[in-house]
Scaffold this motif. Structure first.
Motif, PDB file in Angstrom:
ATOM      1  N   GLU A   1       0.806  -1.228   0.000  1.00  0.00           N
ATOM      2  CA  GLU A   1       0.000   0.000   0.000  1.00  0.00           C
ATOM      3  C   GLU A   1       0.835   1.273   0.000  1.00  0.00           C
ATOM      4  O   GLU A   1       0.535   2.204  -0.767  1.00  0.00           O
ATOM      5  N   PRO A   2       1.899   1.383   0.800  1.00  0.00           N
ATOM      6  CA  PRO A   2       2.707   2.613   0.743  1.00  0.00           C
ATOM      7  C   PRO A   2       3.319   2.862  -0.637  1.00  0.00           C
ATOM      8  O   PRO A   2       3.434   4.013  -1.067  1.00  0.00           O
ATOM      9  N   GLU A   3       3.695   1.798  -1.332  1.00  0.00           N
ATOM     10  CA  GLU A   3       4.259   1.949  -2.676  1.00  0.00           C
ATOM     11  C   GLU A   3       3.206   2.439  -3.663  1.00  0.00           C
ATOM     12  O   GLU A   3       3.472   3.309  -4.490  1.00  0.00           O
ATOM     13  N   VAL A   4       2.013   1.883  -3.571  1.00  0.00           N
ATOM     14  CA  VAL A   4       0.919   2.300  -4.447  1.00  0.00           C
ATOM     15  C   VAL A   4       0.566   3.759  -4.177  1.00  0.00           C
ATOM     16  O   VAL A   4       0.389   4.554  -5.095  1.00  0.00           O
ATOM     17  N   LYS A   5       0.500   4.124  -2.903  1.00  0.00           N
ATOM     18  CA  LYS A   5       0.215   5.519  -2.516  1.00  0.00           C
ATOM     19  C   LYS A   5       1.307   6.460  -3.014  1.00  0.00           C
ATOM     20  O   LYS A   5       1.015   7.564  -3.472  1.00  0.00           O
TER      21      LYS A   5
ATOM     22  N   TYR B   1      -1.754   6.533  -6.307  1.00  0.00           N
ATOM     23  CA  TYR B   1      -2.973   5.750  -6.475  1.00  0.00           C
ATOM     24  C   TYR B   1      -3.511   5.306  -5.120  1.00  0.00           C
ATOM     25  O   TYR B   1      -2.798   5.289  -4.128  1.00  0.00           O
ATOM     26  N   ASP B   2      -4.765   4.895  -5.111  1.00  0.00           N
ATOM     27  CA  ASP B   2      -5.375   4.291  -3.933  1.00  0.00           C
ATOM     28  C   ASP B   2      -5.444   2.788  -4.139  1.00  0.00           C
ATOM     29  O   ASP B   2      -5.841   2.323  -5.216  1.00  0.00           O
ATOM     30  N   LEU B   3      -5.053   2.031  -3.126  1.00  0.00           N
ATOM     31  CA  LEU B   3      -5.172   0.582  -3.178  1.00  0.00           C
ATOM     32  C   LEU B   3      -6.619   0.211  -2.883  1.00  0.00           C
ATOM     33  O   LEU B   3      -7.189   0.640  -1.880  1.00  0.00           O
TER      34      LEU B   3
END
Length: 65
Positions: free
Chosen positions: A12-16, A20-22
């Motif tokens: 999730e931190p990488e996607v953020k 983006y939102d996971l």
């Protein structure tokens, strides 16, 4: 059994960080062919284009490898 919640916490931190939102993380397929499914979206449009998918996939591949 795969810890999907644990994987979600890691990615999730990488996607953020990519902007983006996971939305969802799941394991799909059978025991002989498990596949990690990651669903994300742009916070402004709630959609995702092919380029967005490529960007997320490359970042998460580096992280998970």
């Amino acid at each position: 059994m795969t810890d999907v919640a644990g994987i979600a916490r890691v990615i999730e931190p990488e996607v953020k960080a990519l902007g983006y939102d996971l939305v969802r993380v799941a394991m799909i397929g059978g025991t002989s062919d498990p596949t990690l499914q990651v669903m994300a979206e742009r916070p402004d449009t709630r959609q995702l284009g092919l380029e967005d998918c490529e960007r997320i996939s490359r970042r998460l591949s580096e992280l998970l490898d």
